[in-house]
Design an enzyme around this catalytic site. Structure first.
Site, PDB file in Angstrom:
ATOM      1  N   HIS A   2       0.817  -1.224   0.000  1.00 28.69           N
ATOM      2  CA  HIS A   2       0.000   0.000   0.000  1.00 28.69           C
ATOM      3  C   HIS A   2       0.847   1.270   0.000  1.00 28.69           C
ATOM      4  CE1 HIS A   2      -0.076   1.034   4.424  1.00 28.69           C
ATOM      5  NE2 HIS A   2       0.027  -0.264   4.624  1.00 28.69           N
ATOM      6  N   ASP A  18       5.597   2.199   7.033  1.00 34.95           N
ATOM      7  CA  ASP A  18       4.292   1.576   6.778  1.00 34.95           C
ATOM      8  C   ASP A  18       3.571   2.421   5.731  1.00 34.95           C
ATOM      9  OD1 ASP A  18       1.869   0.324   6.832  1.00 34.95           O
ATOM     10  OD2 ASP A  18       1.356   0.892   8.887  1.00 34.95           O
ATOM     11  N   GLU A  41      -5.305   1.641   2.268  1.00 38.40           N
ATOM     12  CA  GLU A  41      -5.201   0.473   3.155  1.00 38.40           C
ATOM     13  C   GLU A  41      -5.491   0.868   4.596  1.00 38.40           C
ATOM     14  OE1 GLU A  41      -3.361  -2.484   5.898  1.00 38.40           O
ATOM     15  OE2 GLU A  41      -2.947  -0.359   5.729  1.00 38.40           O
ATOM     16  N   GLU A  42      -4.942   2.023   4.994  1.00 35.09           N
ATOM     17  CA  GLU A  42      -5.013   2.428   6.404  1.00 35.09           C
ATOM     18  C   GLU A  42      -6.434   2.749   6.870  1.00 35.09           C
ATOM     19  OE1 GLU A  42      -2.712   2.001   8.446  1.00 35.09           O
ATOM     20  OE2 GLU A  42      -0.808   2.076   7.386  1.00 35.09           O
ATOM     21  N   ASP A  58       3.869  -5.957   3.763  1.00 39.57           N
ATOM     22  CA  ASP A  58       3.501  -4.885   4.692  1.00 39.57           C
ATOM     23  C   ASP A  58       4.347  -5.009   5.956  1.00 39.57           C
ATOM     24  OD1 ASP A  58       2.117  -2.717   5.831  1.00 39.57           O
ATOM     25  OD2 ASP A  58       0.149  -3.503   5.294  1.00 39.57           O
ATOM     26  N   HIS A  87       3.221   3.595  12.856  1.00 40.49           N
ATOM     27  CA  HIS A  87       2.274   4.731  12.856  1.00 40.49           C
ATOM     28  C   HIS A  87       2.776   5.899  13.701  1.00 40.49           C
ATOM     29  CE1 HIS A  87      -1.375   2.118  11.421  1.00 40.49           C
ATOM     30  NE2 HIS A  87      -0.332   2.069  10.616  1.00 40.49           N
TER      31      HIS A  87
HETATM   32 CO    CO Z   1      -0.435   0.735   8.848  1.00 44.11          CO
HETATM   33 ZN    ZN Z   2       0.581  -1.106   6.453  1.00 40.45          ZN
END
Ligand code: CO
Ligand code: ZN
Length: 338
Positions: free
Chosen positions: A70, A172, A201-202, A224, A310
């Site tokens: 992603h 990420d 995706e998030e 990922d 994150h």
């Molecule tokens: Co993520």
């Molecule tokens: Zn991810």
């Protein structure tokens, strides 16, 4: 097209560049354009679909294999601007509440703001609605010259190398994009490759969902990040930085089938690629959406162990990144008979 000699050491300047591109959920276009430029010489066809997914194809006579990474990263979205020029916001994706205070965020036009918080009496008052963003404006009118309601922003966080460890925002999942880019450049296979750099995706694997339906692959692999259990008093988890690529067994979005697990681990063992099993008790990946498409699509996940996910300072280990590239290449060069 395929006779280029490709170095076996990944070009980390590409990773550096990828992490600094602006790509909150729904605003991934500059990431797509950069990846497209990277892979154009190695691909037969590159398209961007309705959702914004970047689809990079290479013809083949074997199985149609989808690889998903992603492009989006977690961010914030402006919900209100008060008369003093302070912004209120909501979250795009999930960000731990403790990761917000005093961080810098950047808007698409480059404007920087600082997240801060109202005076609170106790830690239980640490709520999203107590936070605001200060972009240096003194009125709603002045703020409005730079930022509008609905504008997204992302953390500021430079790319740094510390020995074999790398620190940056947005690993990420730009690290997954990077692994896919490196693998695509090196690969020689008879399979039909469909590399999808997905959007959103998030906020719920939305790009992967429509792409998998449209492309109808025989097999899929998502790349990922996953969390680790190797920091002081961490949540119990066996994944560690530097111990190899992780092969997903379970997360909240998928239970990997025994056939897929056997295929992935057999290929890793045969090619002497270090790997570790991953059981993730929260979160999911694009494979969660892909494997439930149509009558079901056999799907696996290669995860890159990552600390501080994150946040503006996520950390990975180069050895795991290289193991992930090698594993993806070996899987796609295998017969892929499950
Ligand atoms: Co993520
Ligand atoms: Zn991810």
């Amino acid at each position: 097209m395929l006779n280029k000699t490709v170095s076996l050491i990944p070009d980390y300047s590409i990773l550096n560049k990828l992490t600094q591109l602006f790509g909150p959920p729904g605003t991934e276009r500059v990431v797509a354009e950069y990846i497209s430029t990277q892979l154009q010489p190695y691909s037969n066809q590159i398209t961007i679909d309705t959702m914004g997914n970047l689809i990079v194809r290479r013809q083949g006579t074997g199985k149609r294999i989808m690889v998903a990474a992603h492009m989006d990263q977690v961010g914030i979205i402006v919900t209100n601007i008060d008369k003093e020029g302070f912004l209120r916001f909501s979250i795009l994706g999930s960000i731990p509440i403790t990761a917000l205070n005093k961080q810098r965020v950047m808007f698409r036009n480059g404007r920087i703001g600082v997240i801060s918080i109202e005076k609170i009496e106790k830690l239980t008052d640490l709520k999203l609605e107590k936070h605001y963003i200060d972009i240096g404006a003194s009125s709603r009118k002045e703020a409005g010259q730079f930022v509008q309601i609905g504008d997204p922003a992302v953390f500021v966080g430079s790319y740094t190398e510390c020995g074999s460890r790398l620190i940056s925002k947005a690993f990420d999942d730009r690290i997954g994009c990077f692994v896919a880019i490196e693998a695509f450049k090196r690969l020689k296979t008879a399979h039909e490759l469909v590399f999808v750099f997905t959007v959103q995706e998030e906020v719920g694997t939305r790009g992967a969902q429509t792409a998998a339906y449209a492309l109808d692959p025989d097999l899929a692999i998502a790349v990922d990040v996953t969390v680790t259990g190797d920091t002081p008093k961490a949540h119990q988890m066996s994944v560690e930085l530097g111990k190899g690529a992780a092969i997903k067994v379970f997360d909240r979005s998928m239970v990997t089938s025994p056939q897929v697990k056997r295929w992935m681990s057999n290929i890793a063992v045969k090619n002497k690629i270090p790997f570790q099993w991953e059981v993730l008790e929260s979160g999911g990946t694009d494979s969660g959406a892909i494997h439930l498409t149509k009558g079901g699509i056999p799907s696996g996940v290669i995860s890159i162990p990552t600390r501080y996910i994150h946040s503006p300072a996520e950390m990975v280990d180069k050895n795991d990144v290289e193991a992930a590239v090698n594993l993806l290449v070996a899987l796609l060069e295998s017969s892929a008979e499950l």
